[in-house]
Scaffold this active site. Structure first.
Site, short mmCIF file in Angstrom:
data_model
loop_
_atom_site.label_atom_id
_atom_site.label_comp_id
_atom_site.label_asym_id
_atom_site.label_seq_id
_atom_site.Cartn_x
_atom_site.Cartn_y
_atom_site.Cartn_z
N HIS A 19 29.11 6.10 66.69
CA HIS A 19 30.37 6.87 66.68
C HIS A 19 31.06 6.73 65.32
CE1 HIS A 19 30.65 6.20 71.30
NE2 HIS A 19 30.42 7.49 71.10
N LYS A 43 34.34 8.68 85.38
CA LYS A 43 33.65 7.39 85.38
C LYS A 43 34.70 6.27 85.42
CE LYS A 43 31.10 9.59 81.71
NZ LYS A 43 30.99 9.57 80.25
N ARG A 92 21.92 12.69 68.68
CA ARG A 92 21.04 11.61 68.23
C ARG A 92 19.58 12.00 68.36
NH1 ARG A 92 23.97 7.85 72.42
NH2 ARG A 92 23.60 9.85 73.43
N SER A 130 27.03 4.19 74.20
CA SER A 130 28.03 3.32 74.85
C SER A 130 27.47 2.76 76.16
CB SER A 130 29.31 4.09 75.15
OG SER A 130 29.89 4.55 73.97
O1 PNS Z 1 31.51 10.85 75.05
P1 PNS Z 1 31.23 11.85 76.13
O2 PNS Z 1 31.45 11.23 77.48
O3 PNS Z 1 29.88 12.50 75.98
O4 PNS Z 1 32.33 13.04 75.94
C1 PNS Z 1 32.35 14.15 76.80
C2 PNS Z 1 33.65 14.96 76.58
C3 PNS Z 1 34.87 14.10 76.73
C4 PNS Z 1 33.63 15.56 75.19
C5 PNS Z 1 33.64 16.12 77.64
O5 PNS Z 1 33.40 15.59 78.89
C6 PNS Z 1 34.96 16.89 77.66
O6 PNS Z 1 35.27 17.60 76.74
N1 PNS Z 1 35.74 16.72 78.75
C7 PNS Z 1 37.02 17.36 78.91
C8 PNS Z 1 37.01 18.39 80.01
C9 PNS Z 1 36.39 19.68 79.52
O7 PNS Z 1 36.90 20.35 78.66
N2 PNS Z 1 35.25 20.01 80.12
C10 PNS Z 1 34.47 21.17 79.77
C11 PNS Z 1 33.38 20.80 78.78
S1 PNS Z 1 32.26 22.11 78.61
#
Ligand code: PNS
Length: 195
Positions: A19, A43, A92, A130
């Site tokens: 990150h 989660k 990645r 993570s």
């Molecule tokens: O680190 P992560 O868990 O891969 O991040 C995922 C994240 C937070 C970027 C994604 O879940 C998100 O944007 N959530 C907010 C809700 C949202 O907008 N969902 C639609 C995504 S297409």
């Protein structure tokens, strides 16, 4: 350098060296970068949002064009509210690609003016996530080199607290078993532990 604001959204539970590597790369490309931690993740997180925010603030203090924030709800709505033009995400390996592509296309459908930009972290972090860091740390394995030192320290503290709480709970359960399943009131529990 791209004029304008980009956001780098994620869970960051906890922040890994991958990150951080991506944040440093992003900070070189975008005029302003907001690292945005999702608050309403389904989660059950290891670190609270405040803990994650504070760790990220400490880790990025040297990057003057980087800010740490938290958000709720739809990411594109949050990005729009900041006036962001780009969403930064890391890829990645091929395994990340399918999910990231799906998310990028959904976000584009929701907000066509926002562009998703993918960057690759250094290859030495290509296997670091993570989730795996949490798993290794929880099983007592070393996470040195996978996460920044401040995160390593916080993981140690968090796991030590968890261990202590589990031990206390075990003592309480044993106390109850001793009494043939009868519930103790808190004063009795304390007296019994001292005895
Ligand atoms: O680190 P992560 O868990 O891969 O991040 C995922 C994240 C937070 C970027 C994604 O879940 C998100 O944007 N959530 C907010 C809700 C949202 O907008 N969902 C639609 C995504 S297409």
């Amino acid at each position: 350098m791209h004029k304008g604001l980009a956001i780098y959204p994620g869970s960051f539970d906890p922040t890994t060296n991958g990150h951080l590597d991506l944040i440093e790369r992003g900070a070189k490309i975008f005029e302003d970068l907001v690292v945005a931690i999702l608050r309403n993740s389904e989660k059950s997180p290891m670190f609270s949002v405040v803990e994650r925010r504070d760790m990220l603030r400490e880790l990025t203090a040297h990057l003057k064009n980087v800010r740490i924030d938290t958000f709720d709800g739809l990411m594109v709505e949050y990005a729009k509210s900041l006036g962001a033009t780009c969403i930064l995400r890391g890829i990645r390996a091929i395994s990340d690609y399918e999910y990231e592509l799906q998310m990028a296309l959904m976000n584009r459908k929701l907000e066509p003016t926002l562009e998703t930009v993918f960057m690759m972290p250094a290859d030495k972090y290509s296997y670091v996530s993570s989730r795996l860091v949490r798993e290794v740390a929880q099983a007592g394995g070393p996470v040195k080199g996978l996460v920044p030192e401040v995160v390593e320290q916080k993981l140690r503290e968090k796991l030590a607290i968890g261990k202590q709480q589990r031990e206390t709970r075990s003592i309480e359960i044993l106390d109850r078993i001793d009494l043939g399943g009868k519930e103790l009131n808190p004063k009795e529990t304390k007296r019994k532990k001292k005895a």
